[in-house]
Design a protein around this motif. Sequence first.
Motif, mmCIF file in Angstrom:
data_model
loop_
_atom_site.group_PDB
_atom_site.id
_atom_site.type_symbol
_atom_site.label_atom_id
_atom_site.label_comp_id
_atom_site.label_asym_id
_atom_site.label_seq_id
_atom_site.Cartn_x
_atom_site.Cartn_y
_atom_site.Cartn_z
ATOM 1 N N GLU A 170 12.763 45.554 59.178
ATOM 2 C CA GLU A 170 13.682 44.403 59.119
ATOM 3 C C GLU A 170 13.545 43.703 57.784
ATOM 4 O OE1 GLU A 170 12.637 41.092 59.101
ATOM 5 O OE2 GLU A 170 10.490 41.479 59.258
ATOM 6 N N PHE A 171 14.631 43.072 57.364
ATOM 7 C CA PHE A 171 14.605 42.308 56.108
ATOM 8 C C PHE A 171 15.130 40.898 56.357
ATOM 9 C CE2 PHE A 171 15.044 46.785 54.983
ATOM 10 C CZ PHE A 171 14.032 46.954 54.059
ATOM 11 N N LEU A 172 14.733 40.323 57.490
ATOM 12 C CA LEU A 172 15.255 39.015 57.871
ATOM 13 C C LEU A 172 14.509 37.902 57.162
ATOM 14 C CD1 LEU A 172 15.337 39.640 61.729
ATOM 15 C CD2 LEU A 172 17.158 40.074 60.072
ATOM 16 N N ARG A 173 15.271 36.985 56.584
ATOM 17 C CA ARG A 173 14.637 35.789 56.025
ATOM 18 C C ARG A 173 14.659 34.703 57.079
ATOM 19 N NH1 ARG A 173 18.634 34.483 51.597
ATOM 20 N NH2 ARG A 173 19.828 35.503 53.219
ATOM 21 N N GLU A 174 13.556 34.031 57.266
ATOM 22 C CA GLU A 174 13.553 32.925 58.212
ATOM 23 C C GLU A 174 14.563 31.884 57.737
ATOM 24 O OE1 GLU A 174 9.712 31.464 59.281
ATOM 25 O OE2 GLU A 174 8.895 33.477 59.426
ATOM 26 N N GLY A 175 15.241 31.286 58.671
ATOM 27 C CA GLY A 175 16.239 30.270 58.325
ATOM 28 C C GLY A 175 17.613 30.873 58.084
ATOM 29 N N TYR A 188 4.468 31.416 46.620
ATOM 30 C CA TYR A 188 5.138 31.829 47.857
ATOM 31 C C TYR A 188 4.194 31.741 49.051
ATOM 32 C CZ TYR A 188 2.812 36.286 46.764
ATOM 33 O OH TYR A 188 1.897 37.246 46.462
ATOM 34 N N GLY A 189 4.810 31.589 50.226
ATOM 35 C CA GLY A 189 4.041 31.589 51.470
ATOM 36 C C GLY A 189 4.849 32.318 52.523
ATOM 37 N N GLY A 190 4.590 32.008 53.785
ATOM 38 C CA GLY A 190 5.377 32.596 54.859
ATOM 39 C C GLY A 190 4.667 33.728 55.567
ATOM 40 N N SER A 191 5.388 34.320 56.491
ATOM 41 C CA SER A 191 4.768 35.318 57.352
ATOM 42 C C SER A 191 4.797 36.704 56.731
ATOM 43 C CB SER A 191 5.501 35.346 58.686
ATOM 44 O OG SER A 191 6.829 35.772 58.465
ATOM 45 N N CYS A 192 5.530 36.886 55.656
ATOM 46 C CA CYS A 192 5.695 38.252 55.127
ATOM 47 C C CYS A 192 5.035 38.501 53.780
ATOM 48 C CB CYS A 192 7.172 38.589 55.021
ATOM 49 S SG CYS A 192 7.920 38.887 56.619
ATOM 50 N N PHE A 193 5.424 37.737 52.761
ATOM 51 C CA PHE A 193 4.957 38.085 51.416
ATOM 52 C C PHE A 193 3.431 38.148 51.301
ATOM 53 C CE2 PHE A 193 9.059 36.569 49.079
ATOM 54 C CZ PHE A 193 9.739 37.613 49.677
ATOM 55 N N LYS A 213 18.447 35.786 41.795
ATOM 56 C CA LYS A 213 17.729 35.387 43.010
ATOM 57 C C LYS A 213 16.216 35.556 42.875
ATOM 58 C CE LYS A 213 21.565 36.314 46.044
ATOM 59 N NZ LYS A 213 22.169 37.311 46.936
ATOM 60 N N PHE A 214 15.508 34.706 43.598
ATOM 61 C CA PHE A 214 14.039 34.752 43.613
ATOM 62 C C PHE A 214 13.424 34.498 42.242
ATOM 63 C CE2 PHE A 214 12.384 35.612 47.843
ATOM 64 C CZ PHE A 214 13.594 35.567 48.512
ATOM 65 N N LEU A 215 14.100 33.634 41.470
ATOM 66 C CA LEU A 215 13.524 33.189 40.195
ATOM 67 C C LEU A 215 13.396 31.669 40.210
ATOM 68 C CD1 LEU A 215 15.259 35.431 37.465
ATOM 69 C CD2 LEU A 215 12.892 35.542 38.281
ATOM 70 N N HIS A 216 13.078 31.104 41.368
ATOM 71 C CA HIS A 216 12.853 29.656 41.435
ATOM 72 C C HIS A 216 11.361 29.396 41.341
ATOM 73 C CE1 HIS A 216 17.012 29.094 42.464
ATOM 74 N NE2 HIS A 216 16.875 30.028 43.399
ATOM 75 N N ALA A 217 10.983 28.701 40.278
ATOM 76 C CA ALA A 217 9.563 28.370 40.132
ATOM 77 C C ALA A 217 9.182 27.349 41.193
ATOM 78 C CB ALA A 217 9.317 27.801 38.737
ATOM 79 N N THR A 234 6.477 22.991 55.849
ATOM 80 C CA THR A 234 6.773 24.402 56.141
ATOM 81 C C THR A 234 6.864 25.182 54.833
ATOM 82 O OG1 THR A 234 9.118 23.854 56.167
ATOM 83 C CG2 THR A 234 7.991 23.931 58.300
ATOM 84 N N PHE A 235 6.737 26.516 54.920
ATOM 85 C CA PHE A 235 6.700 27.300 53.681
ATOM 86 C C PHE A 235 8.056 27.389 53.003
ATOM 87 C CE2 PHE A 235 8.584 31.558 54.298
ATOM 88 C CZ PHE A 235 8.810 31.566 55.661
ATOM 89 N N LYS A 236 9.117 27.064 53.746
ATOM 90 C CA LYS A 236 10.460 26.971 53.172
ATOM 91 C C LYS A 236 11.308 26.164 54.141
ATOM 92 C CE LYS A 236 13.045 30.849 54.562
ATOM 93 N NZ LYS A 236 13.539 32.179 54.259
ATOM 94 N N PRO A 237 12.510 25.746 53.738
ATOM 95 C CA PRO A 237 13.333 24.940 54.640
ATOM 96 C C PRO A 237 13.909 25.763 55.788
ATOM 97 C CG PRO A 237 14.181 24.868 52.378
ATOM 98 C CD PRO A 237 13.151 25.936 52.422
ATOM 99 N N LEU A 277 7.699 19.794 43.488
ATOM 100 C CA LEU A 277 7.212 21.178 43.369
ATOM 101 C C LEU A 277 8.323 22.204 43.569
ATOM 102 C CD1 LEU A 277 3.718 20.976 45.124
ATOM 103 C CD2 LEU A 277 4.314 20.626 42.732
ATOM 104 N N ARG A 278 9.552 21.738 43.864
ATOM 105 C CA ARG A 278 10.679 22.673 44.032
ATOM 106 C C ARG A 278 11.786 22.415 43.017
ATOM 107 N NH1 ARG A 278 9.269 27.012 47.310
ATOM 108 N NH2 ARG A 278 7.880 26.252 48.907
ATOM 109 N N ASN A 279 11.518 21.549 42.051
ATOM 110 C CA ASN A 279 12.507 21.257 41.013
ATOM 111 C C ASN A 279 13.879 20.898 41.576
ATOM 112 O OD1 ASN A 279 10.622 21.712 39.011
ATOM 113 N ND2 ASN A 279 11.211 23.849 38.699
#
Length: 431
Positions: free
Chosen positions: A148-153, A256-261, A248-252, A319-322, A409-411
């Motif tokens: 699976e390639f599901l992103r939470e949210g 990273y966190g979460g259940s996958c990375f 994509k995925f170039l946001h400083a 949370t690790f992301k919104p 921390l998320r600019n």
Amino acid sequence: MIGTGYVGLVTGACLAEFGHRVICMDKDSSKIERLRNGEMPIYEPGLDALVAKNVKDGRLSFTSNMEESVSQAKAVFIAVGTPSSRRGDGYADLTYIYAAARDLAPYLDKYTVVVDKSTVPVGTARQVARVIREANPAAQFDVVSNPEFLREGAAINDFMRPDRVVIGIETERASEVMKEIYNPLYLIATPFVITGLETAELIKYAANAFLSMKISFINEMANVCEALGADVIDLAKAVGLDGRIGRKFLHAGPGYGGSCFPKDTLALLRIAQENGVPVRSVEAAVEVNAAQKARMVKKIRDALGGSEAGKTIGVLGLTFKPETDDLRDSPALTILPPLVEKGAKIQAHDPQGMAEAAKMFPEFSYVKNAYEASENADVLVLFTEWNQYRALDLQELKSRMKSPVFIDLRNVYNPKQMKEAGFSYVGVGRG
Ligand code: UDX
């Protein structure tokens, strides 16, 4: 569908939405009871409505009885958890996968496709087949790997409109079943990558590892920007506009966190090392990620004048992301404890994550909104870019704070506007 965690529940509900009859099974009968009452065990936008609709239409049901879920099924998805092993060595813990394989085997009463949905190390699909064969030598089945390639949210959208579907498969017969299952995606011309079992398993790790490298790369560039007086947002935009790189995925940010990375990068490194083919670029990405979190501790400490003792830190987002209530490996939960250890007081808000956070960090105080988090705070730190933090009333915040220091921390905010509003503003990579 074996397992009603994040992946199992989303996949089950979406497959029901495709028109299939889905029986979700979980050993945890209290969880099944709650699901039957329409209560979601996780927060995922749109999931409750999708589940309710498909339950009402009779396509989706829940059980804690393996036989009910498996017997007569055309396909059985294994979607149980694969946490990092408790040994702390980075290996994925496959106990739940093999237990599921063993438990479902007796109920394979006609030709069935067993689908590995969980993220698993290379070789697991074959091992699952071995376990099933041992438990039920008469069973007719094929094992398929379908990562699976599901992103939470954004999981429902990711399932319904994926960039691609990866299927590791060895027989034509299993192929036909998988095609039938994913027919609605064929109809919208989704690219399918049909490959061998090992390749499919490795694709998932490679994709997550690459995205982790992208994040670690831009985080290091952010640090270079800070040293040289450059701006990482403009840099990322310009670099990302190169079609070969992508925006994509170039946001400083804080790492990273979460259940996958975190889990998948470590698992890939272990597999690679074990086979004598270390993946040094990913090793570096993992190290950089840890360093980035440590750097954020220092950023906050510096903004507090070099010492956090006795200071109040207002926290926006845990949370690790919104759009998730998931706190697994969330940067906030690595960055805050060393500050608390040295005497900082935490005043935190999060739209979804506070109940869970309170169990882990009872010493934090939890407040109702961003403004309460700023009350008498020496510094306000934005950890997670929830929408409700994007347009805060700056004057209101400032009037409540002890000193108007904002660490973003998320600019999310514009440094110039923050300065004009009277804040001392610190972003990531905004030299
Ligand atoms: C990820 C993958 O995207 C998904 O395909 C896979 O199946 C599961 O893992 P998820 O963990 O839900 O999904 O979140 P994602 O949106 O990928 O973000 C992961 C982490 O990276 C978050 O902590 C996020 O804040 C961070 N991140 C992401 C950045 O710091 N910068 C970015 O540019 C993107």
